[in-house]
Enzyme design. Structure first.
Site, PDB file in Angstrom:
ATOM      1  N   ILE A   1       0.599  -2.099  -1.056  1.00  0.00           N
ATOM      2  CA  ILE A   1       1.421  -2.755  -0.037  1.00  0.00           C
ATOM      3  C   ILE A   1       2.891  -2.710  -0.411  1.00  0.00           C
ATOM      4  CG2 ILE A   1       1.233  -5.088  -0.997  1.00  0.00           C
ATOM      5  CD1 ILE A   1       1.199  -4.095   2.730  1.00  0.00           C
TER       6      ILE A   1
ATOM      7  N   SER B   1       5.484  -4.614 -13.244  1.00  0.00           N
ATOM      8  CA  SER B   1       4.167  -4.067 -12.937  1.00  0.00           C
ATOM      9  C   SER B   1       3.538  -3.542 -14.213  1.00  0.00           C
ATOM     10  CB  SER B   1       4.267  -2.950 -11.903  1.00  0.00           C
ATOM     11  OG  SER B   1       3.015  -2.337 -11.686  1.00  0.00           O
ATOM     12  N   ARG B   2       2.245  -3.755 -14.354  1.00  0.00           N
ATOM     13  CA  ARG B   2       1.529  -3.218 -15.519  1.00  0.00           C
ATOM     14  C   ARG B   2       1.140  -1.758 -15.320  1.00  0.00           C
ATOM     15  NH1 ARG B   2      -3.298  -7.413 -16.109  1.00  0.00           N
ATOM     16  NH2 ARG B   2      -3.226  -7.087 -13.850  1.00  0.00           N
TER      17      ARG B   2
ATOM     18  N   LYS C   1       1.580 -12.242   1.991  1.00  0.00           N
ATOM     19  CA  LYS C   1       0.461 -13.038   2.500  1.00  0.00           C
ATOM     20  C   LYS C   1      -0.825 -12.701   1.740  1.00  0.00           C
ATOM     21  CE  LYS C   1      -2.046  -9.819   4.605  1.00  0.00           C
ATOM     22  NZ  LYS C   1      -3.489  -9.601   4.367  1.00  0.00           N
TER      23      LYS C   1
ATOM     24  N   ASP D   1      -8.777 -11.514   3.946  1.00  0.00           N
ATOM     25  CA  ASP D   1      -7.496 -10.920   3.584  1.00  0.00           C
ATOM     26  C   ASP D   1      -6.884 -10.214   4.795  1.00  0.00           C
ATOM     27  OD1 ASP D   1      -5.581  -9.942   1.262  1.00  0.00           O
ATOM     28  OD2 ASP D   1      -6.088  -8.176   2.434  1.00  0.00           O
TER      29      ASP D   1
END
Length: 309
Positions: A14, A36-37, A90, A168
């Site tokens: 996303i 971010s990993r 969201k 979701d």
């Protein structure tokens, strides 16, 4: 206005598909960092965690949180405590209590908290709301069916506690319904289909009503293949309104109505910039409350195991 220095936390599908392009096109922002990993971004500072980002870059004005909802509360608290404005993908959190606590913290810190609902900014939503205002609603049917393997490939978290399963995507439909219907509505009953090897539902049927006893029904399914279905039909005393394609197409009695271009995420970031400039927050939990009610009232049905292959 000086561009807001912003960092993104969680650079998954996303973020890559929507957040990064929206930020790049908006002169109100300067994307200076990501956390971010599993991803990196050229032209920005890269960190493995929000904590590292905040420690190394005190000049950050804001953060946009795109990690799964189960970790979002801790991240938002950390960012607010560091004096940053916070935008939440969201759903805004895993529970209502988390989001309400974040709203209190944002107010105490005098920082903006924006709980986003991107589907409300689909081009057909505002004209649908305006057309329905003052009309008598006789019934509402929501069909929100998509393929989890397409939209969440290999993302096991979505079927874990807090991942919400079919809610979701289904919460997008509820975010539109709560925006366009003239009266508030509440859940009467629900059935949740849960795979034998998962914790969250893969499909759900919901029955709502408003103060006038208007029937409002939703059919959500994560098993759709082929063409995807994101439709809301509203029958009124003046005919049927249909929002299709997730709110991007509007029809009145089957006749297509002109709408603007698709600008969901650009509109979210424009709204966030205005909220920051005004020193305000926007934390609407109505869609999440309906999902919480479904888990409270819903009758569980075990269905065949789901394998992401």
């Amino acid at each position: 206005m000086t561009p807001l220095k912003i960092g993104i936390v969680g650079v998954g599908k996303i973020a890559r598909d929507q957040h990064l392009p929206a930020l790049e096109a908006n002169p109100d922002y300067q994307l200076v960092a990501i956390a971010s990993r599993n991803a990196a971004l050229s032209g920005a500072a890269n960190f493995l965690s929000l904590e590292a980002m905040l420690e190394a870059m005190p000049e950050l004005d804001a953060v946009s949180l795109c990690a799964p909802p189960t970790v979002r509360y801790a991240q938002a608290r950390q960012a607010l405590a560091a004096g940053k404005h916070v935008m939440l993908e969201k759903p805004p959190g895993a529970t209502l209590s988390e989001v309400e606590d974040l709203a209190r913290q944002a107010q105490a810190a005098e920082r903006t908290l924006f709980a986003t609902w991107h589907s409300r900014h689909a081009p057909g939503v505002a004209p649908a709301r305006d057309w329905l205002a003052g009309r008598t609603i006789r019934g509402v049917t929501i069909e929100w069916k998509e393929d989890v393997r397409v939209w969440h490939p290999g993302q096991a978290w979505i079927f874990e506690p807090g991942g919400m399963g079919v809610f979701d995507p289904g919460i997008n439909a509820l975010s539109i319904a709560t925006a366009i219907l003239p009266q508030a509505f509440h859940l009467r009953e629900a059935t949740l289909q849960v795979p034998q090897n998962r914790q969250a539902p893969i499909a759900a049927q919901l029955s709502f009503s408003d103060a006038a006893e208007t029937p409002i029904r939703a059919d959500l399914d994560f098993r759709q293949t082929g063409p995807q279905t994101w439709d809301i039909h509203v029958d009124t005393d003046a005919g049927r309104l249909t929002l299709s394609k997730g709110g991007s197409a509007l029809y009145i009695d089957g006749e297509h109505q002109p709408t603007g271009e698709e600008q969901e995420y650009p509109a979210l970031y424009a709204r966030f910039a205005k909220l920051v400039a005004a020193g305000e927050s926007d934390v609407d939990v109505a869609p999440l409350r309906h999902v919480a009610d479904a888990f409270l009232l819903g009758r569980r049905e075990l269905v065949e195991a789901f394998h992401d292959e």
